[in-house]
Design a protein around this motif. Structure first.
Motif, PDB file in Angstrom:
ATOM      1  N   GLU A 195       0.813  -1.213   0.000  1.00 45.63           N
ATOM      2  CA  GLU A 195       0.000   0.000   0.000  1.00 45.63           C
ATOM      3  C   GLU A 195       0.848   1.266   0.000  1.00 45.63           C
ATOM      4  OE1 GLU A 195      -2.549  -3.209   1.893  1.00 45.63           O
ATOM      5  OE2 GLU A 195      -0.444  -2.644   1.816  1.00 45.63           O
ATOM      6  N   THR A 196       2.080   1.165   0.499  1.00 50.98           N
ATOM      7  CA  THR A 196       2.974   2.334   0.529  1.00 50.98           C
ATOM      8  C   THR A 196       4.164   2.159  -0.406  1.00 50.98           C
ATOM      9  OG1 THR A 196       4.142   1.391   2.435  1.00 50.98           O
ATOM     10  CG2 THR A 196       2.324   2.901   2.899  1.00 50.98           C
ATOM     11  N   GLY A 197       4.006   1.347  -1.426  1.00 50.17           N
ATOM     12  CA  GLY A 197       5.096   1.141  -2.370  1.00 50.17           C
ATOM     13  C   GLY A 197       6.277   0.421  -1.748  1.00 50.17           C
ATOM     14  N   ASN A 198       6.019  -0.473  -0.770  1.00 50.32           N
ATOM     15  CA  ASN A 198       7.041  -1.247  -0.053  1.00 50.32           C
ATOM     16  C   ASN A 198       7.974  -0.376   0.773  1.00 50.32           C
ATOM     17  OD1 ASN A 198       6.121  -3.757  -1.114  1.00 50.32           O
ATOM     18  ND2 ASN A 198       7.235  -3.346  -3.008  1.00 50.32           N
ATOM     19  N   SER A 199       7.576   0.852   1.027  1.00 46.44           N
ATOM     20  CA  SER A 199       8.350   1.731   1.902  1.00 46.44           C
ATOM     21  C   SER A 199       7.820   1.593   3.326  1.00 46.44           C
ATOM     22  CB  SER A 199       8.231   3.184   1.436  1.00 46.44           C
ATOM     23  OG  SER A 199       8.853   4.062   2.343  1.00 46.44           O
ATOM     24  N   GLY A 200       8.723   1.575   4.297  1.00 42.37           N
ATOM     25  CA  GLY A 200       8.304   1.457   5.687  1.00 42.37           C
ATOM     26  C   GLY A 200       9.373   0.793   6.536  1.00 42.37           C
ATOM     27  N   PHE A 201       8.948  -0.029   7.500  1.00 38.56           N
ATOM     28  CA  PHE A 201       9.881  -0.721   8.387  1.00 38.56           C
ATOM     29  C   PHE A 201       9.202  -1.988   8.899  1.00 38.56           C
ATOM     30  CE2 PHE A 201       7.373   2.215  10.851  1.00 38.56           C
ATOM     31  CZ  PHE A 201       7.050   1.521  12.009  1.00 38.56           C
ATOM     32  N   PHE A 202       9.989  -2.844   9.566  1.00 43.67           N
ATOM     33  CA  PHE A 202       9.444  -4.118  10.046  1.00 43.67           C
ATOM     34  C   PHE A 202      10.204  -4.564  11.283  1.00 43.67           C
ATOM     35  CE2 PHE A 202      13.116  -5.500   7.776  1.00 43.67           C
ATOM     36  CZ  PHE A 202      13.481  -6.726   8.291  1.00 43.67           C
ATOM     37  N   ALA A 203       9.715  -5.653  11.881  1.00 38.54           N
ATOM     38  CA  ALA A 203      10.382  -6.271  13.026  1.00 38.54           C
ATOM     39  C   ALA A 203      10.170  -7.774  12.934  1.00 38.54           C
ATOM     40  CB  ALA A 203       9.825  -5.730  14.338  1.00 38.54           C
ATOM     41  N   PHE A 204      11.209  -8.525  13.264  1.00 40.58           N
ATOM     42  CA  PHE A 204      11.071  -9.979  13.330  1.00 40.58           C
ATOM     43  C   PHE A 204      10.228 -10.332  14.553  1.00 40.58           C
ATOM     44  CE2 PHE A 204      15.222  -9.501  11.126  1.00 40.58           C
ATOM     45  CZ  PHE A 204      14.869 -10.114   9.937  1.00 40.58           C
ATOM     46  N   VAL A 205       9.350 -11.310  14.395  1.00 42.35           N
ATOM     47  CA  VAL A 205       8.445 -11.679  15.479  1.00 42.35           C
ATOM     48  C   VAL A 205       8.279 -13.195  15.499  1.00 42.35           C
ATOM     49  CG1 VAL A 205       6.386 -11.403  14.015  1.00 42.35           C
ATOM     50  CG2 VAL A 205       6.185 -11.226  16.487  1.00 42.35           C
ATOM     51  N   ASP A 206       8.096 -13.740  16.678  1.00 43.94           N
ATOM     52  CA  ASP A 206       7.848 -15.175  16.823  1.00 43.94           C
ATOM     53  C   ASP A 206       6.383 -15.443  16.493  1.00 43.94           C
ATOM     54  OD1 ASP A 206       7.744 -17.824  17.428  1.00 43.94           O
ATOM     55  OD2 ASP A 206       8.107 -17.597  19.588  1.00 43.94           O
ATOM     56  N   GLY A 207       6.142 -16.049  15.355  1.00 46.93           N
ATOM     57  CA  GLY A 207       4.777 -16.281  14.914  1.00 46.93           C
ATOM     58  C   GLY A 207       4.162 -17.556  15.442  1.00 46.93           C
ATOM     59  N   SER A 208       4.881 -18.296  16.307  1.00 43.63           N
ATOM     60  CA  SER A 208       4.342 -19.569  16.792  1.00 43.63           C
ATOM     61  C   SER A 208       3.051 -19.378  17.586  1.00 43.63           C
ATOM     62  CB  SER A 208       5.376 -20.280  17.657  1.00 43.63           C
ATOM     63  OG  SER A 208       5.762 -19.468  18.760  1.00 43.63           O
ATOM     64  N   ALA A 209       2.858 -18.180  18.173  1.00 41.39           N
ATOM     65  CA  ALA A 209       1.628 -17.934  18.936  1.00 41.39           C
ATOM     66  C   ALA A 209       0.399 -17.988  18.046  1.00 41.39           C
ATOM     67  CB  ALA A 209       1.714 -16.589  19.644  1.00 41.39           C
ATOM     68  N   LEU A 210       0.577 -17.749  16.742  1.00 39.00           N
ATOM     69  CA  LEU A 210      -0.546 -17.797  15.830  1.00 39.00           C
ATOM     70  C   LEU A 210      -1.045 -19.221  15.591  1.00 39.00           C
ATOM     71  CD1 LEU A 210       0.364 -15.204  13.034  1.00 39.00           C
ATOM     72  CD2 LEU A 210      -1.496 -15.050  14.663  1.00 39.00           C
ATOM     73  N   GLU A 211      -0.192 -20.208  15.838  1.00 40.27           N
ATOM     74  CA  GLU A 211      -0.597 -21.586  15.567  1.00 40.27           C
ATOM     75  C   GLU A 211      -1.794 -21.994  16.413  1.00 40.27           C
ATOM     76  OE1 GLU A 211       2.570 -24.541  14.521  1.00 40.27           O
ATOM     77  OE2 GLU A 211       3.826 -23.104  15.623  1.00 40.27           O
ATOM     78  N   ALA A 212      -1.809 -21.527  17.682  1.00 37.49           N
ATOM     79  CA  ALA A 212      -2.876 -21.958  18.578  1.00 37.49           C
ATOM     80  C   ALA A 212      -3.681 -20.808  19.156  1.00 37.49           C
ATOM     81  CB  ALA A 212      -2.280 -22.787  19.726  1.00 37.49           C
ATOM     82  N   GLY A 213      -3.229 -19.583  18.962  1.00 41.32           N
ATOM     83  CA  GLY A 213      -3.916 -18.469  19.610  1.00 41.32           C
ATOM     84  C   GLY A 213      -3.810 -17.192  18.809  1.00 41.32           C
TER      85      GLY A 213
END
Length: 471
Positions: A195-213
């Motif tokens: 939406e912003t032309g791939n401009s911005g920032f990010f952070a690595f996150v542990d996505g394992s919480a999405l598996e069950a919650g």
């Protein structure tokens, strides 16, 4: 004995008929429209210079910002089958590739306050702001994830990323904060959102919480921009509250606020946008379309955004209360009225009052009327439109009235011309202020003037045939 005779040259000049005088004035009026068109070109050129100067003022500050996100991006493995030609035979191959799954939050709340400032350079100025968007988001994977062509065992939850989009990342401040499930994350540059032309920032996150919650994220993003702020909503529900001390907002984009208050000390607006209104799913395998800041006039009937499929957005514009170049442009469009009424007044003095006015004198008066708009533009850039209008009007009325006193051989007649011009400039200023009724008032004004001219000249012999017959 020779008799000396004195001849009066004017006595033997052929007298033009009223009809010929009218055609002559019509031709003079047409010639005057040529420099009137150059006034529009001059106004457009000055407006372009103003926009260029504004861009140079904010070049190191931040652009018209578009904020998007947050979204969680999960890499997943996908099988790709392709057919290739080898040794004249078609061979089918299956390759494993890594793709990205974009997960939008079920609920996102955004709260922002725009702290505004007016930056100036020479005669140009632009509105800039800095803001901190405080918010929270809740992410969950749907139970029917397989419907989207992705299974949980394909997803690499350990490499999940939380991404934010900002169209001009130069405006980012250094005190941004993101917390996921109570843990502070270290922010990384780049890898924004589509939406912003791939401009911005990010952070690595542990996505394992999405598996069950669920994953709960809280953030505070501070950045700078100018003139407008656009939100690109993408969530089950987006609640955005925006406020500022700037008293002249304009709300544009695909969505308008649910509630808003605008006062002399600022404004406050609240948006509530659901994904049902957006027409998008919370799960996507492709990045979103780039969003451009959308002005109110772009979404109006006939504007470039009208009837077109544009990405969803909500925009708050911090507008100047008076667009001087737009006002000058509108005023110049009424130049035909001013020239026409003034020439008609001189023509009536000519054909009814018996004052002979040459074509050169018409052109000089017309040049003074066109010069009014040049003065208006020049003064408006320095002292504002209202004061510039008064100054240019007084200068033009004074010049033409003094010249008319000589042309018409009477200060009383010249005062009629001056009063006519004062009334015209006053009426046009009212037309510029009452934009919604300008066509109605303008058409009534022309109708009244035409009726007056028709009444005054109702018994006039336009061809001059009666004069020739009596002679």
């Amino acid at each position: 004995m020779t008799e000396n005779t004195t001849y009066d040259a004017d006595q033997y000049k052929p007298e033009r008929s009223p009809g010929r005088k009218f055609l002559m004035v019509l031709l003079m009026g047409f010639l005057i429209t040529i420099p009137l068109f150059t006034v529009w070109l001059l106004n457009y050129d000055r407006q372009s210079q103003s926009e260029t100067a504004q861009q140079s003022i904010v070049s190191g500050w931040g652009g018209k910002q578009v904020f998007a996100g947050p979204q969680i991006v999960l890499p997943y493995r996908a099988k790709i089958t392709e057919s290739v030609e080898e040794n004249g035979k078609t061979v089918t191959r299956t390759n494993i590739v890594t793709r990205e799954l974009f997960v939008a939050p079920e609920l996102v709340t955004l709260d922002s306050k725009l702290n505004t400032e007016t930056k100036k350079r020479a005669i140009y100025e632009v509105i800039v702001y800095d803001t901190a968007i405080a918010g929270s988001a809740v992410f969950k994977l749907p139970d029917d994830l397989e419907r989207y062509g992705v299974t949980r065992d394909q997803i690499d939850f350990g490499r999940a990323e939380l991404r934010f989009g900002l169209s001009d990342a130069r405006g980012l401040a250094g005190d941004n904060k993101v917390v996921v499930n109570g843990k502070n994350l270290e922010l990384q540059p780049g890898k924004g959102l589509g939406e912003t032309g791939n401009s911005g920032f990010f952070a690595f996150v542990d996505g394992s919480a999405l598996e069950a919650g669920a994953i709960e994220a809280e953030f505070n993003v501070r950045f700078k921009g100018h003139q407008s702020l656009t939100i690109a909503p993408n969530a089950g529900q987006t609640d955005w509250t925006v406020q500022s001390e700037w008293p002249h907002p304009s709300f544009a984009g695909s969505f308008l606020p649910e509630s808003r208050t605008v006062a002399a000390d600022g404004f406050k607006a609240k948006y509530v946008i659901t994904n049902l209104a957006l027409g998008t799913s919370l799960i996507a395998t492709d990045p979103g379309q780039q969003v451009q800041p959308m002005r109110a006039q772009d979404m109006s009937y006939g504007g470039p955004g009208y009837g077109n499929a544009v990405p969803a957005s909500a925009t708050v514009d911090l507008i100047q209360p008076v667009d001087l170049y737009g006002q000058v442009d509108r005023a110049a469009k009424y130049g035909f009225l001013i020239i026409g009424f003034t020439f008609v007044a001189f023509l009536l003095f000519d054909i009814i009052g018996g004052v002979r006015i040459s074509s050169v004198q018409y052109i000089l008066v017309g040049a003074a009327l066109v010069l009014f708009f040049v003065l208006l533009l020049a003064f408006a850039e320095i002292i504002g439109f209202a004061l510039a209008y008064v100054a240019a009007s007084l200068a033009t009325i004074g010049l033409i009235t003094a010249y008319s006193a000589s042309v018409l051989s009477s200060w009383r007649r010249a005062s009629i011309i001056g009063g006519l011009l004062a009334g015209l400039y006053g009426a046009i200023y009212i037309l510029l202020s009452l934009e919604a009724y300008s066509l109605l008032i303008g058409s009534l004004l022309i109708f009244a003037a035409l009726a007056g001219v028709m009444f005054v000249t109702r018994r006039l012999d336009w061809s001059g045939s009666l004069g020739r017959t009596n002679a």
